[in-house]
Design a protein around this motif. Structure first.
Motif, PDB file in Angstrom:
ATOM      1  N   SER A  29     -50.623 -88.598 -58.275  1.00  0.00           N
ATOM      2  CA  SER A  29     -51.367 -87.350 -58.046  1.00  0.00           C
ATOM      3  C   SER A  29     -50.425 -86.207 -57.705  1.00  0.00           C
ATOM      4  O   SER A  29     -50.600 -85.081 -58.185  1.00  0.00           O
ATOM      5  CB  SER A  29     -52.376 -87.541 -56.920  1.00  0.00           C
ATOM      6  OG  SER A  29     -53.332 -88.501 -57.264  1.00  0.00           O
ATOM      7  N   PHE A  53     -56.218 -82.338 -57.813  1.00  0.00           N
ATOM      8  CA  PHE A  53     -55.157 -83.357 -57.757  1.00  0.00           C
ATOM      9  C   PHE A  53     -54.530 -83.419 -56.369  1.00  0.00           C
ATOM     10  O   PHE A  53     -54.199 -84.493 -55.876  1.00  0.00           O
ATOM     11  CB  PHE A  53     -54.079 -83.075 -58.800  1.00  0.00           C
ATOM     12  CG  PHE A  53     -54.479 -83.387 -60.206  1.00  0.00           C
ATOM     13  CD1 PHE A  53     -55.177 -84.544 -60.518  1.00  0.00           C
ATOM     14  CD2 PHE A  53     -54.159 -82.524 -61.232  1.00  0.00           C
ATOM     15  CE1 PHE A  53     -55.551 -84.835 -61.813  1.00  0.00           C
ATOM     16  CE2 PHE A  53     -54.519 -82.800 -62.540  1.00  0.00           C
ATOM     17  CZ  PHE A  53     -55.222 -83.959 -62.831  1.00  0.00           C
ATOM     18  N   LEU A  97     -59.525 -87.763 -58.769  1.00  0.00           N
ATOM     19  CA  LEU A  97     -58.462 -87.854 -59.764  1.00  0.00           C
ATOM     20  C   LEU A  97     -59.035 -87.782 -61.179  1.00  0.00           C
ATOM     21  O   LEU A  97     -58.499 -87.086 -62.042  1.00  0.00           O
ATOM     22  CB  LEU A  97     -57.684 -89.156 -59.562  1.00  0.00           C
ATOM     23  CG  LEU A  97     -56.371 -89.314 -60.289  1.00  0.00           C
ATOM     24  CD1 LEU A  97     -55.378 -88.254 -59.851  1.00  0.00           C
ATOM     25  CD2 LEU A  97     -55.804 -90.689 -60.015  1.00  0.00           C
TER      26      LEU A  97
END
Length: 109
Positions: A29, A53, A97
């Motif tokens: 991420s 993110f 995500l």
């Protein structure tokens, strides 16, 4: 969790697996945040994906911390509750995500 088990030994193995997985996803991420910042054309959607993110990465780091805490307190009477909270936090971060991935694809096209 994939299994609804009350065996502490099985839960410990699942938590150890979750610890390494969430650590890896936190790194991925953060890498996606860096990649999103390298793009020259910045739109509102790309900026939102960048923020998503970042929040996913923070969520995975929190999951790592809570998992480590739960592993250290296996004999606690609240161990089952901790694993439920860890599951919810992990799935929420994973969902963020995926949403960030969709937003990135939308911003590219």
């Amino acid at each position: 969790m994939l299994k609804n088990t009350s065996d502490p030994k099985t839960l410990l193995q699942i938590l150890l697996s979750l610890l390494s997985t969430s650590g890896t996803l936190a790194g991925i991420s953060l890498a996606l945040v860096g990649i999103a910042n390298l793009r020259i054309a910045s739109t509102k959607v790309a900026s939102a994906a960048d923020d998503i993110f970042l929040f996913a990465s923070l969520g995975f780091v929190v999951v790592c911390y809570m998992t480590f805490f739960a592993i250290r307190h296996v004999e606690s009477p609240y161990f089952q509750r901790w694993t439920t909270i860890i599951d919810i936090a992990f799935l929420s971060s994973l969902t963020l995500l995926v949403i960030g991935g969709f937003a990135t694809v939308y911003a590219v096209f």
